[in-house]
Structure formats: C-alpha cells, structure tokens
Design an enzyme around this catalytic site. Structure first.
Site, PDB file in Angstrom:
ATOM      1  N   ARG A 105       0.836  -1.203   0.000  1.00 13.41           N
ATOM      2  CA  ARG A 105       0.000   0.000   0.000  1.00 13.41           C
ATOM      3  C   ARG A 105       0.867   1.247   0.000  1.00 13.41           C
ATOM      4  O   ARG A 105       1.843   1.321   0.730  1.00 13.41           O
ATOM      5  CB  ARG A 105      -0.864   0.061   1.268  1.00 13.41           C
ATOM      6  CG  ARG A 105      -1.951  -0.930   1.308  1.00 13.41           C
ATOM      7  CD  ARG A 105      -3.059  -0.598   2.292  1.00 13.41           C
ATOM      8  NE  ARG A 105      -2.744   0.150   3.484  1.00 13.41           N
ATOM      9  CZ  ARG A 105      -3.656   0.565   4.364  1.00 13.41           C
ATOM     10  NH1 ARG A 105      -4.938   0.300   4.150  1.00 13.41           N
ATOM     11  NH2 ARG A 105      -3.320   1.232   5.438  1.00 13.41           N
ATOM     12  N   THR A 109      -1.811   7.248  -0.168  1.00 16.92           N
ATOM     13  CA  THR A 109      -3.140   6.992  -0.755  1.00 16.92           C
ATOM     14  C   THR A 109      -3.805   5.719  -0.232  1.00 16.92           C
ATOM     15  O   THR A 109      -4.997   5.522  -0.423  1.00 16.92           O
ATOM     16  CB  THR A 109      -3.019   6.846  -2.287  1.00 16.92           C
ATOM     17  OG1 THR A 109      -2.196   5.672  -2.549  1.00 16.92           O
ATOM     18  CG2 THR A 109      -2.358   8.052  -2.923  1.00 16.92           C
ATOM     19  N   ASP A 201       0.471  -1.898  12.257  1.00 15.69           N
ATOM     20  CA  ASP A 201       0.982  -2.409  10.979  1.00 15.69           C
ATOM     21  C   ASP A 201       1.461  -3.846  11.185  1.00 15.69           C
ATOM     22  O   ASP A 201       2.506  -4.084  11.794  1.00 15.69           O
ATOM     23  CB  ASP A 201       2.129  -1.522  10.482  1.00 15.69           C
ATOM     24  CG  ASP A 201       2.551  -1.890   9.066  1.00 15.69           C
ATOM     25  OD1 ASP A 201       2.782  -3.095   8.805  1.00 15.69           O
ATOM     26  OD2 ASP A 201       2.638  -0.997   8.216  1.00 15.69           O
ATOM     27  N   ASP A 204       5.039  -4.850   9.747  1.00 17.71           N
ATOM     28  CA  ASP A 204       6.150  -4.259  10.502  1.00 17.71           C
ATOM     29  C   ASP A 204       6.313  -4.943  11.858  1.00 17.71           C
ATOM     30  O   ASP A 204       7.427  -5.212  12.300  1.00 17.71           O
ATOM     31  CB  ASP A 204       5.910  -2.758  10.716  1.00 17.71           C
ATOM     32  CG  ASP A 204       6.265  -1.947   9.479  1.00 17.71           C
ATOM     33  OD1 ASP A 204       6.896  -2.503   8.555  1.00 17.71           O
ATOM     34  OD2 ASP A 204       5.909  -0.753   9.426  1.00 17.71           O
TER      35      ASP A 204
END
Ligand code: PRP
Ligand code: URA
Length: 210
Positions: A105, A109, A201, A204
């Site tokens: 991603r 955006t 996330d 991550d």
C-alpha cells in the site's frame, strides 16, 4: 457465528492470542508466536468443509477405514504479511501448491501496488485460500481475487485476522461469491486507512521492521 458470506471464528485460544497481538507493547517474538496460533485456528476452521475420500488402512491391530483429502487446495499468501499465515498452514498442509502475490500500500493513498506475482496452475475446482492478516480498505484482497479469477479460480476463501467493515463491504460488492473467515470485525478505518482498534501495521510488527 455466520453473517452472510462472513464467518467470524470464535475460540477462547483465538481470543486470547488476538488480544496479545492487539497490545502495543507486545514484542516481535510474542507477536510471531500468537500470530501463528491465531492463524492455525482460523485456517482449521476455513478448511473444515474440504472433502475427503475413504480408504482401507491397517492399524497395528486390524484393518480400518481412514480418510484422505480429495480436494485440490492452493494457498496464496499476499506478500508480505500473508507469509505469517503461510508458515502456520505448513504444519498441516505441507504438500499444497503455493502462489504469491506481492502488494504494497502507498502510505499516502493507501492504494496497493503490485510488485510480484508467481502462481501455480489453478483449476475451477481448486479451493484457493487467500491469506492476508489485515483486510482494511479491501484493496489488496480485491486486487488479489481479481488476479486469481483471471487465472481460472472460482472457489475462493479469504482468511484474515482483523477486518474492517469498509473492506468487507468492498469484497461483498465486488466479489459476492467469495467467503471470508476472520477473527474479528473492528470498528472503522482511521484517516490513514488503518483499522481501529486493529493492531497496527501487521507486517512491521511481525517482521520487526518498525
Ligand atoms: C497491509 C496488510 C494488507 C494490506 C491491507 O500490507 O498486510 O496486505 O495492508 O490493506 P488494504 O485492505 O487497505 O489493502 P502492506 O501494504 O502494508 O504491505 P506489507 O504486507 O508488506 O506490510
Ligand atoms: N495494514 C495493516 O497492517 N494494518 C492496518 O490497520 C491496515 C493495513
């Protein structure tokens, strides 16, 4: 619990491991461990309708009837976070075909860009399990399903850990025949298109790239 094409998987072990994933102070080692537990429970549930064929076996004491899997299963983790779920399925389906779709991603955006694709042959009858822990806007799953349908897949099961209502609605609208298994449907997406409360996330935290 079943709602339309969505299965919310409930299990005490799943709930407690998901809680560890959600907590912001959970470190990489525990995050990986509990992501594995959550993924295994979800995957067992998602695969419970696979067909089997019966065959004769010998136990140490007598003849008996056993079963083996009849359905062709293909697993497609969405890189990179989907790898966490691929590792989990390897314990019980080490022989299945694995395809990869790499999507990332854009941070501004939230639109996913494809950077990798390698898929095995897919048949109309194949059960294709698409793995990605986070279903946020639904863009990554949407793009992956479109790619897989283009390669001939028609029996698609999506497995995620946390889903947002916005993403589920997108999948329902664009791919109505597709079934989703998830451990939770959260409240909403924030202005950065992250799931709230979510778990942050996933990639991550799992791979320690924060
Ligand atoms: C994250 C996550 C999903 C995607 C979900 O991946 O792992 O693939 O975002 O968001 P969406 O539903 O809005 O498409 P990311 O692009 O951050 O890449 P990563 O897996 O490499 O961390
Ligand atoms: N990707 C993640 O890893 N987490 C989110 O909340 C949304 C997308």
């Amino acid at each position: 619990m079943t709602r339309q094409h969505i299965h919310i998987v409930r299990h005490p072990l799943l709930g407690s491991s998901l809680t560890v994933l959600r907590q912001k102070n959970t470190g990489t080692e525990d995050f990986r461990k509990h992501a594995g537990i959550v993924s295994k429970i979800l995957l067992v549930e998602a695969l419970k309708n696979l067909r089997v064929s019966r065959y004769r076996i010998e136990t140490p004491l007598s003849a008996a009837i056993g079963v083996k899997l009849k359905d062709d299963v293909v697993v497609v983790p969405v890189l990179r976070a989907g790898l966490a779920m691929l590792f989990a399925i390897n314990d019980f389906l080490p022989q299945v075909g694995v395809g990869f779709v790499g999507l990332e991603r854009d941070e501004q955006t939230a639109i996913a860009r494809e950077y990798y694709r390698k898929l095995p042959r897919l048949f109309k009858t194949s059960t294709v399990l698409v793995l990605d822990p986070m279903l946020a806007t639904g863009g990554s799953f949407d793009d992956t399903i479109t790619i897989l349908k283009g390669k001939g897949a028609s029996k698609l099961l999506l497995v995620c850990i946390v889903a947002a209502p916005e993403g589920l609605e997108r999948i329902r609208r664009k791919h109505p025949g597709v079934t989703v298994y998830t451990a939770a449907i959260d409240s909403h997406l924030n202005d950065r298109k992250f799931i709230v409360p979510g778990l942050g996330d996933f990639g991550d935290r799992y791979f320690g790239t924060v």
